[in-house]
Design an enzyme around this catalytic site. Structure first.
Site, PDB file in Angstrom:
ATOM      1  N   MET A   1      65.258 -14.550  11.597  1.00 10.36           N
ATOM      2  CA  MET A   1      66.440 -13.873  11.107  1.00 10.36           C
ATOM      3  C   MET A   1      66.087 -12.663  10.257  1.00 10.36           C
ATOM      4  O   MET A   1      65.158 -12.709   9.473  1.00 10.36           O
ATOM      5  CB  MET A   1      67.251 -14.835  10.243  1.00 10.36           C
ATOM      6  CG  MET A   1      68.626 -14.291   9.957  1.00 10.36           C
ATOM      7  SD  MET A   1      69.377 -15.102   8.569  1.00 10.36           S
ATOM      8  CE  MET A   1      68.735 -14.132   7.231  1.00 10.36           C
TER       9      MET A   1
ATOM     10  N   SER B   1      27.153 -29.123  28.500  1.00 13.39           N
ATOM     11  CA  SER B   1      28.115 -28.038  28.333  1.00 13.39           C
ATOM     12  C   SER B   1      29.491 -28.654  28.556  1.00 13.39           C
ATOM     13  O   SER B   1      29.751 -29.242  29.614  1.00 13.39           O
ATOM     14  CB  SER B   1      27.839 -26.932  29.345  1.00 13.39           C
ATOM     15  OG  SER B   1      28.796 -25.923  29.174  1.00 13.39           O
TER      16      SER B   1
ATOM     17  N   HIS C   1      61.321  -1.496  14.771  1.00 17.70           N
ATOM     18  CA  HIS C   1      60.923  -2.793  15.328  1.00 17.70           C
ATOM     19  C   HIS C   1      59.852  -2.617  16.402  1.00 17.70           C
ATOM     20  O   HIS C   1      58.810  -3.274  16.396  1.00 17.70           O
ATOM     21  CB  HIS C   1      62.157  -3.486  15.914  1.00 17.70           C
ATOM     22  CG  HIS C   1      61.852  -4.806  16.545  1.00 17.70           C
ATOM     23  ND1 HIS C   1      61.587  -4.933  17.887  1.00 17.70           N
ATOM     24  CD2 HIS C   1      61.715  -6.038  16.009  1.00 17.70           C
ATOM     25  CE1 HIS C   1      61.331  -6.195  18.159  1.00 17.70           C
ATOM     26  NE2 HIS C   1      61.403  -6.892  17.030  1.00 17.70           N
TER      27      HIS C   1
ATOM     28  N   LYS D   1      56.840 -13.534   1.598  1.00 17.57           N
ATOM     29  CA  LYS D   1      57.713 -12.596   0.879  1.00 17.57           C
ATOM     30  C   LYS D   1      58.011 -13.122  -0.519  1.00 17.57           C
ATOM     31  O   LYS D   1      57.887 -12.409  -1.506  1.00 17.57           O
ATOM     32  CB  LYS D   1      59.006 -12.396   1.680  1.00 17.57           C
ATOM     33  CG  LYS D   1      59.823 -11.203   1.233  1.00 17.57           C
ATOM     34  CD  LYS D   1      61.179 -11.189   1.914  1.00 17.57           C
ATOM     35  CE  LYS D   1      61.126 -10.853   3.384  1.00 17.57           C
ATOM     36  NZ  LYS D   1      61.319  -9.426   3.663  1.00 17.57           N
TER      37      LYS D   1
ATOM     38  N   ARG E   1      25.247 -23.274  37.364  1.00 15.79           N
ATOM     39  CA  ARG E   1      25.820 -24.551  37.765  1.00 15.79           C
ATOM     40  C   ARG E   1      25.753 -24.708  39.282  1.00 15.79           C
ATOM     41  O   ARG E   1      26.044 -23.761  40.028  1.00 15.79           O
ATOM     42  CB  ARG E   1      27.284 -24.605  37.318  1.00 15.79           C
ATOM     43  CG  ARG E   1      27.959 -25.883  37.706  1.00 15.79           C
ATOM     44  CD  ARG E   1      29.363 -25.944  37.183  1.00 15.79           C
ATOM     45  NE  ARG E   1      30.270 -25.098  37.962  1.00 15.79           N
ATOM     46  CZ  ARG E   1      31.552 -24.953  37.670  1.00 15.79           C
ATOM     47  NH1 ARG E   1      32.063 -25.542  36.600  1.00 15.79           N
ATOM     48  NH2 ARG E   1      32.326 -24.197  38.410  1.00 15.79           N
TER      49      ARG E   1
ATOM     50  N   TYR F   1      26.591 -23.371  20.877  1.00 13.22           N
ATOM     51  CA  TYR F   1      27.159 -22.113  21.370  1.00 13.22           C
ATOM     52  C   TYR F   1      28.505 -22.338  22.043  1.00 13.22           C
ATOM     53  O   TYR F   1      28.848 -23.465  22.423  1.00 13.22           O
ATOM     54  CB  TYR F   1      26.191 -21.425  22.352  1.00 13.22           C
ATOM     55  CG  TYR F   1      26.036 -22.148  23.674  1.00 13.22           C
ATOM     56  CD1 TYR F   1      26.908 -21.907  24.730  1.00 13.22           C
ATOM     57  CD2 TYR F   1      25.019 -23.072  23.860  1.00 13.22           C
ATOM     58  CE1 TYR F   1      26.780 -22.579  25.930  1.00 13.22           C
ATOM     59  CE2 TYR F   1      24.878 -23.751  25.057  1.00 13.22           C
ATOM     60  CZ  TYR F   1      25.769 -23.504  26.095  1.00 13.22           C
ATOM     61  OH  TYR F   1      25.652 -24.171  27.277  1.00 13.22           O
TER      62      TYR F   1
ATOM     63  N   ARG G   1      53.312  -6.819   1.132  1.00 12.11           N
ATOM     64  CA  ARG G   1      52.543  -7.820   1.895  1.00 12.11           C
ATOM     65  C   ARG G   1      51.347  -7.110   2.511  1.00 12.11           C
ATOM     66  O   ARG G   1      51.341  -5.872   2.617  1.00 12.11           O
ATOM     67  CB  ARG G   1      53.395  -8.450   2.987  1.00 12.11           C
ATOM     68  CG  ARG G   1      53.899  -7.436   3.991  1.00 12.11           C
ATOM     69  CD  ARG G   1      54.736  -8.103   5.072  1.00 12.11           C
ATOM     70  NE  ARG G   1      55.339  -7.091   5.928  1.00 12.11           N
ATOM     71  CZ  ARG G   1      56.298  -7.319   6.791  1.00 12.11           C
ATOM     72  NH1 ARG G   1      56.801  -8.514   6.919  1.00 12.11           N
ATOM     73  NH2 ARG G   1      56.781  -6.357   7.548  1.00 12.11           N
TER      74      ARG G   1
ATOM     75  N   GLU H   1      32.728 -33.145  31.391  1.00  8.12           N
ATOM     76  CA  GLU H   1      34.100 -32.738  31.733  1.00  8.12           C
ATOM     77  C   GLU H   1      34.920 -33.896  32.295  1.00  8.12           C
ATOM     78  O   GLU H   1      36.041 -33.712  32.748  1.00  8.12           O
ATOM     79  CB  GLU H   1      34.096 -31.537  32.687  1.00  8.12           C
ATOM     80  CG  GLU H   1      33.196 -31.690  33.885  1.00  8.12           C
ATOM     81  CD  GLU H   1      33.092 -30.418  34.746  1.00  8.12           C
ATOM     82  OE1 GLU H   1      33.905 -29.503  34.578  1.00  8.12           O
ATOM     83  OE2 GLU H   1      32.201 -30.376  35.603  1.00  8.12           O
TER      84      GLU H   1
ATOM     85  N   CYS I   1      31.999 -24.408  27.852  1.00  9.58           N
ATOM     86  CA  CYS I   1      32.198 -23.304  28.790  1.00  9.58           C
ATOM     87  C   CYS I   1      33.582 -23.316  29.416  1.00  9.58           C
ATOM     88  O   CYS I   1      33.876 -22.542  30.302  1.00  9.58           O
ATOM     89  CB  CYS I   1      31.111 -23.298  29.856  1.00  9.58           C
ATOM     90  SG  CYS I   1      31.122 -24.768  30.887  1.00  9.58           S
TER      91      CYS I   1
ATOM     92  N   GLY J   1      60.213 -12.663  14.862  1.00  6.92           N
ATOM     93  CA  GLY J   1      61.204 -13.317  15.718  1.00  6.92           C
ATOM     94  C   GLY J   1      62.333 -13.966  14.952  1.00  6.92           C
ATOM     95  O   GLY J   1      63.291 -14.449  15.530  1.00  6.92           O
TER      96      GLY J   1
ATOM     97  N   THR K   1      35.772 -28.003  29.200  1.00  2.00           N
ATOM     98  CA  THR K   1      37.032 -28.484  28.614  1.00  2.00           C
ATOM     99  C   THR K   1      38.248 -28.189  29.490  1.00  2.00           C
ATOM    100  O   THR K   1      39.332 -28.670  29.192  1.00  2.00           O
ATOM    101  CB  THR K   1      37.225 -27.905  27.200  1.00  2.00           C
ATOM    102  OG1 THR K   1      36.871 -26.523  27.238  1.00  2.00           O
ATOM    103  CG2 THR K   1      36.363 -28.630  26.197  1.00  2.00           C
ATOM    104  N   ASN K   2      38.053 -27.413  30.560  1.00  3.02           N
ATOM    105  CA  ASN K   2      39.183 -27.252  31.492  1.00  3.02           C
ATOM    106  C   ASN K   2      39.420 -28.584  32.193  1.00  3.02           C
ATOM    107  O   ASN K   2      40.525 -29.126  32.181  1.00  3.02           O
ATOM    108  CB  ASN K   2      38.882 -26.181  32.550  1.00  3.02           C
ATOM    109  CG  ASN K   2      38.581 -24.839  31.935  1.00  3.02           C
ATOM    110  OD1 ASN K   2      39.039 -24.541  30.840  1.00  3.02           O
ATOM    111  ND2 ASN K   2      37.798 -24.024  32.631  1.00  3.02           N
TER     112      ASN K   2
ATOM    113  N   ARG L   1      67.112 -13.079   2.612  1.00  2.00           N
ATOM    114  CA  ARG L   1      66.067 -12.746   3.586  1.00  2.00           C
ATOM    115  C   ARG L   1      65.218 -13.968   3.883  1.00  2.00           C
ATOM    116  O   ARG L   1      64.914 -14.758   2.993  1.00  2.00           O
ATOM    117  CB  ARG L   1      65.136 -11.664   3.032  1.00  2.00           C
ATOM    118  CG  ARG L   1      65.770 -10.309   2.863  1.00  2.00           C
ATOM    119  CD  ARG L   1      64.737  -9.337   2.302  1.00  2.00           C
ATOM    120  NE  ARG L   1      65.152  -7.967   2.433  1.00  2.00           N
ATOM    121  CZ  ARG L   1      65.730  -7.268   1.474  1.00  2.00           C
ATOM    122  NH1 ARG L   1      65.950  -7.821   0.307  1.00  2.00           N
ATOM    123  NH2 ARG L   1      66.072  -6.017   1.672  1.00  2.00           N
TER     124      ARG L   1
END
Ligand code: PEP
Ligand code: MG
Length: 878
Positions: free
Chosen positions: A104, A759, A454, A23, A616, A846, A336, A740, A826, A102, A762-763, A93
Site C-alpha cells: 500500500m 556432488s 515508480h 521506515k 559426469r 564448493y 533509508r 541426488e 551442482c 508492491g 539437488t535438482n 504509510r
C-alpha cells in the site's frame, strides 16, 4: 502488563527495524538524532502478525493503544484529531522490514471531514483546504476502499473540460469543492454507502488496509522475487501532516546522497514546489533537479545538505530521503539506504571503503548478489550505437541495454515473454500492479515521470533498463501503437533503449559481451579474499567454460556429457549406438563417438588449465536421443537404412511411464557398461593429451545403493587404469558420485567408502524428496504460492528444512567415513544466494553453477563468510 504494539517515534531507534519496519525505525532514529521530523508513532509488525492471527481483525487492545499514542502526538503538535477548530491531520504509510513497492502507498491528509474542512479553510486558505480534502478522498477510496484513483481522475478531467482548463493548478477553490461533492457521490454510487465521515473510523480502516496490503497479490509476488518471508508482517506509520502544497514557499521532494544510477558522490534528486509527495512519485508533473533548490530556497537547501551528509555518515551508506518544505520550513519524512543499480552499488561500496567509512567486510554486504546479473549481460556495441539515430530521448532512469518487442500492458508483456520473446514495456507511467510485467521485460519506457517515479525506482531495484519521462511519446493504448513525431511504432515492433543515456531507438541495435573491470573487478577481488567456499561452474562446452573462467569460476563442478551427444556431427552415431541390437555393434558406434568426446574433454581441460574438472557419465534415459515426430522418424530411417517400423518398435521399447525414475544415471551403465567404458577412455585419454597436473574427476550419477556405485566404479577404474598403463604415464584421477537420491544421502557413510567426492544433485534430490516432478511441478506450484503453502520454488531456492537436512546428513556421514572427501553441489541451487549461504554453513567445499551465476555465487559465498565472522550465524557441520 499488556504487550506493547505502538511506539512513539521518540521511543524507538534504528536497531528496531524488525519490530518497527524500516521506515518506522529510521523515523525514530532521525527523531533521536534531533532532525526535524513531524512526530508520530509506529504500529509494530507484531500488530500486523496479530491481525492475521486474529483472523483479519485489529484487537480492541491495539485500537486503544493507537488512540493513546495519538493523544500523546496531539500534545506534541498542539492540535486535536477531529477537532474542527484546530484539526490534527496525519499521514498513514506502510513500512515493512524490507522496503516493498508492491504494498500500500500512502494516505495523506487523514483527519478532514465535510465539517472540519470548512473550518480548516479559514485557518489556511480555501483552495489549499479543499485540494487537501479531495486528495484524501481520492487516496482513501483507492487504497482503503478499492475504488481506483483513476476513476476520480476521470471526474477531474470532466470538470476541467467543462471549465475549459487543462492544468490542475487552475482549478479554483469552488471547482475543488464541486469535485468533492462529485467524488462523494461517485463513491456512494460504486460502494452503495456514504464515504466515512468519522476520522477515527478512517484511521483504523487505513491501518487495516495497510495490514491487508501485506497480503495482496503484488506484495506476494514481490516477496517471492526477493526472498522476503510472509511471516515478517508490515508496520504502519502515523505521522503529523506537513504540507508541501501551501504555496510557493512550500514544496516536496526526494533525494539521494549519491547518484543511484551511477554511484557518483553528489546529492541527487528532485522536488516540486507547491505539491504533495504523491505528485513527485506519480510523475504527473515533471520536477526540478535538487540543485535548483539552492537558488530558490538557499537556507533550506543548506540545511538539507547538512542533514543529508550527517545521515549518510550515520548510516554509513547512501541514503534515499523524502522531505517536505512547509512555508519555508524543512521537514524530513523518511530516510533509508537507497536502492541503486548494480553499477552504482559497486561504486558506492568501493568508494565507501576508500573514504574510510566502512570496512571491506561491511562493503561486501552492501551489494545484493542477484543484482550483479545485470552487469554480466551484453551492452550495446559502441559502433552500432553511434551509427544508430535515436528517435527520442527520456531520462536515463536505470542503465543497461534493452532491445525487444513493444508491449503496452503488463499482461501483454508477460504473455509475450512467456512465448519466448524479448519485450520492452511501454507505458504512460507504471504502477505497482505492473510489477510482474516489468519483471518479464528487458526494458521499460514511460512517457511520464521523473527519476524517482515508480518505473524508475522499481526498474533500478530489478536491474532492468528503464527510460522514463519521455515526453515526446504519444501512446495510443486502444490501438496499441505510439508515435514520436512522424515515427509510428506498433505493438510487436522492435525498439532499443539505452538506460544510461535515455536514448530510444527504433529497431534492434547490436550488443557486445560485458567485462568485469574497474570497481566490479576490485570488489569481486575482496569477495574472493574473504570467502572460503569455492565456486565452480556447470559447463558442457569449452565456450561456456571460457565464459565461466572470465567470471571467476575455479573449476568445473558438472559437465553433463549428454549435451555433447546432441551435436549434429554425432547424434547419428549416438542413435546408431542406441539402436544397436548387440554389444558388438554398440561398441562399433561408440568407437565413432570416442574421438569426438575426447576432443570435447581436451577443450574443457585446456580452458580450465589445471583447475578441477568433474565430468559426469551419461545420465538421461536413452529415448531422449531419439526423434519423436513421424517426419523425423522417416528421415532417420532413410539415413540409417532401417525401416520406420523397426525404429518405432525401438522407441516403444524404450518408452517409460516415469522416465525421471527410469532407466537413467548409473542404471544405464549397469545395462550398457560399454558406454561408461567409452566415456572413461575419452576422459583419461584427453587428460593425458593435455598433460600437466590434471586430476580428472569422473562422476557417476543417480546412485542410490553402494552396490550400484561399486559395479560402475569397477568399470571406470579398470578402463582408466588400462589406458594409463598403456600410455605409460603417471596420472591420478578421482571417482565420485552424485548424491541426488534420498537413499544415497541416508546411506552416505557406506557410499563414501567407494566415492572420493560427493556432488549434491539437488535438482533430482528435491524432485525425489518431495516427489514433485521437476518438469511438471511449475504447473501447480503457482497454487501453492497463492495459497501460502510455499513461499518459494524449492527447485530454485533450496528447501533447507527437508532437502537441506539430507544434504547436511550426507555431508556428516560422508566425512565420518572419509574425512577428506570433497563435497560440492551442482543442482540449480548452486547459484542461488540463500542456498549458497546454506552450503557455506553446511560445510561444503564448493558450489557449482551456470557461468552467469558464478559472480553471484562468489559474492554470496563471501557474504556468508562475513556473517560467520560477525557471529551472526554459526557454522554447521564443518
Ligand atoms: C541434479 O539433479 O541436481 C543435477 C545437477 O543433475 P541433472 O540436473 O542433470 O539431473
Ligand atoms: Mg540429476
Amino acid at each position: 502488563m499488556n504487550k506493547k504494539y505502538v511506539y512513539l517515534f521518540k521511543e524507538g531507534n534504528a536497531s528496531m527495524r524488525n519490530l518497527l519496519g524500516g521506515k518506522g525505525a529510521n523515523l525514530c532514529e532521525m527523531t533521536v538524532l534531533g532532525f526535524p521530523v513531524p512526530q508520530g508513532f509506529t504500529i509494530s509488525t507484531e500488530a500486523c502478525t496479530k491481525y492475521y492471527d486474529d483472523g483479519g481483525k485489529i484487537s480492541q487492545e491495539i485500537i486503544d493503544e493507537i488512540f493513546e499514542k495519538l493523544a500523546e502526538t496531539e500534545k506534541i503538535a498542539g492540535k486535536k484529531f477531529g477537532d474542527p477548530e484546530n484539526p490534527f491531520l496525519v499521514s498513514v504509510r506502510s513500512g515493512a522490514r524490507a522496503s516493498m513497492p508492491g504494498m500500500m502507498d500512502t494516505i495523506l491528509n487523514l483527519g478532514l471531514t465535510d465539517e472540519i474542512v470548512e473550518k480548516f479553510k479559514e485557518r489556511t486558505n480555501p483552495r489549499f483546504a479543499y485540494d487537501s480534502y479531495r486528495r484524501f478522498i481520492q487516496m482513501f477510496s483507492d487504497v482503503v476502499m478499492e475504488v481506483p484513483k483513476h476513476n476520480f481522475e476521470v471526474i477531474i478531467d470532466e470538470v476541467k473540460t467543462a471549465k475549459g482548463i487543462t492544468n490542475d493548478l487552475d482549478l479554483t477553490a469552488d471547482d475543488l469543492k464541486e469535485l468533492i461533492v462529485k467524488f462523494k457521490a461517485y463513491f456512494k454510487k460504486v460502494k452503495g454507502f456514504d464515504f466515512p465521515n468519522d476520522p477515527k473510523v478512517q484511521l483504523i480502516e487505513s491501518v487495516e488496509a495497510v495490514f491487508r496490503s501485506w497480503n495482496n497479490p503484488r506484495a506476494n509476488v514481490y516477496r517471492r522475487m526477493n526472498d522476503i518471508p510472509s511471516s515478517w508482517g508490515t508496520a504502519v506509520n502515523i505521522q503529523a501532516m506537513v504540507f508541501g502544497n501551501m504555496g510557493d514557499n512550500s514544496g516536496t521532494g526526494v533525494a539521494f546522497t549519491r547518484n543511484p544510477s551511477t554511484g557518483e558522490k553528489k546529492l541527487y534528486g528532485e522536488y516540486l514546489i507547491n505539491a504533495q509527495g504523491e505528485d513527485v512519485v506519480a510523475g504527473i508533473r515533471t520536477p526540478a533537479p535538487i540543485s535548483h533548490l539552492e537558488d530558490e530556497m538557499p537556507e533550506v537547501y543548506k540545511q538539507f545538505v547538512d542533514i543529508a551528509t550527517k545521515l549518510e555518515e550515520h548510516y554509513k551508506d547512501m541514503q534515499d530521503m523524502e522531505f517536505t518544505i512547509q512555508e519555508g520550513k524543512l521537514y524530513m519524512l523518511q530516510t533509508r539506504n537507497g536502492k541503486r543499480t548494480a553499477a552504482a552499488a559497486l561504486k558506492i561500496a568501493v568508494d565507501l571503503v576508500a573514504e574510510g567509512m566502512v570496512s571491506k567486510e561491511d562493503a561486501i554486504l552492501k551489494v545484493d548478489p542477484k543484482q550483479l546479473d545485470s552487469l554480466l549481460h551484453p551492452q550495446f556495441d559502441t559502433a552500432a550505437l553511434k551509427a544508430a539515430k535515436p528517435i527520442t530521448k527520456g531520462l536515463p532512469a536505470s542503465p543497461g541495454a534493452a532491445c525487444g518487442k513493444v508491449c503496452f500492458s503488463a499482461e501483454d508483456a508477460m504473455k509475450s515473454a512467456g512465448e519466448g520473446n524479448k519485450v520492452v514495456l511501454v507505458r504512460l507511467e507504471t504502477s505497482p500492479e505492473d510489477i510482474e510485467g516489468m519483471n518479464a521485460s528487458e526494458g521499460i519506457l514511460t512517457a511520464r515521470g521523473g527519476m524517482t517515479s515508480h518505473a524508475a525506482v522499481v526498474a533500478r531495484g530489478m536491474g532492468t533498463c528503464c527510460v522514463a519521462g519521455c515526453g515526446e511519446l504519444k501512446i495510443n493504448y486502444a490501438e496499441k501503437y505510439f508515435t514520436v513525431g512522424d515515427v509510428k511504432i506498433n505493438e510487436g515492433d522492435y525498439i532499443s533503449l539505452d538506460g544510461s543515456t535515455g536514448n530510444v531507438y527504433a529497431g534492434k541495435i547490436a550488443t557486445v559481451e560485458a567485462t568485469m573491470t574497474g570497481d566490479f573487478g576490485k570488489f569481486m577481488g575482496w569477495a574472493d579474499e574473504i570467502r572460503t567456499l569455492k565456486v565452480r561452474t556447470n559447463a558442457d562446452t569449452p565456450r561456456d567454460a571460457q565464459q565461466a573462467r572470465s567470471f571467476g569460476a575455479e573449476g568445473i563442478g558438472l559437465c553433463r556429457t549428454e549435451h555433447m551427444f546432441f551435436e549434429t556431427d554425432r547424434i547419428r552415431s549416438v542413435r546408431e549406438m542406441i539402436l544397436s541390437e548387440n554389444v558388438e555393434s554398440r561398441e562399433k558406434a561408440l568407437a565413432k563417438i570416442l574421438p569426438m568426446q575426447k576432443g570435447d574433454f581436451e577443450g574443457l581441460f585446456r580452458v580450465m588449465k589445471g583447475l578441477p574438472v568433474t565430468i559426469r557419465l551419461l545420465d538421461p534415459p536413452l529415448h531422449e536421443f531419439l526423434p519423436n515426430t513421424e517426419e523425423e522418424l522417416v528421415e532417420l530411417s532413410k539415413e540409417m537404412n532401417v525401416s520406420v517400423d523397426t525404429l518405432k518398435q525401438k522407441c516403444a521399447d524404450l518408452h517409460e511411464f516415469n522416465p525421471m525414475m527410469g532407466h537413467r544415471g548409473c542404471r544405464l551403465a549397469v545395462t550398457y557398461p560399454e558406454i561408461a567404458r567409452m566415456q572413461t577412455r575419452a576422459i583419461i585419454e584427453a587428460a593425458i593429451t593435455v598433460g600437466g597436473d590434471l586430476v580428472p574427476e569422473i562422476m557417476i550419477p543417480l546412485v542410490g545403493d553402494i552396490n550400484e556405485l561399486k559395479y560402475v566404479k569397477e568399470v571406470v577404474v579398470s578402463t582408466a587404469d588400462e589406458v594409463i598403463k598403456n600410455a605409460g604415464v603417471n596420472m591420478t584421477y578421482k571417482v565420485g558420485t552424485m548424491i541426488e537420491i534420498p537413499r544415497a544421502a541416508v546411506t552416505a557413510d557406506e557410499i563414501a567408502k567407494e566415492a572420493e567426492f560427493f556432488s549434491f544433485g539437488t535438482n533430482d534430490l528435491t524432485q525425489m524428496t518431495y516427489g514433485f516432478s521437476r518438469d511438471d511441478a511449475g504447473k501447480f506450484l503457482e497454487d501453492y504460492y497463492s495459497k501460502k503453502i510455499f513461499e518459494s520454488d524449492p527447485f530454485a531456492r533450496l528447501d533447507q528444512n527437508g532437502v537441506g537436512k539430507l544434504v547436511k546428513m550426507a555431508a556428516k556421514l560422508g566425512r565420518e567415513t572419509r574425512p577428506d572427501i570433497k563435497l560440492g553441489i551442482c543442482g540449480e541451487h548452486g547459484g542461488d544466494p540463500s542456498s549458497v549461504e546454506f552450503c557455506h554453513f553446511a560445510g561444503l567445499n564448493y558450489v557449482s553453477c551456470s557461468p552467469f551465476r558464478v559472480p553471484i555465487a562468489r559474492l554470496a559465498a563471501a557474504q556468508a563468510r562475513v556473517s560467520e565472522i560477525k557471529g551472526e550465524k554459526n557454522l554447521g557441520q564443518k
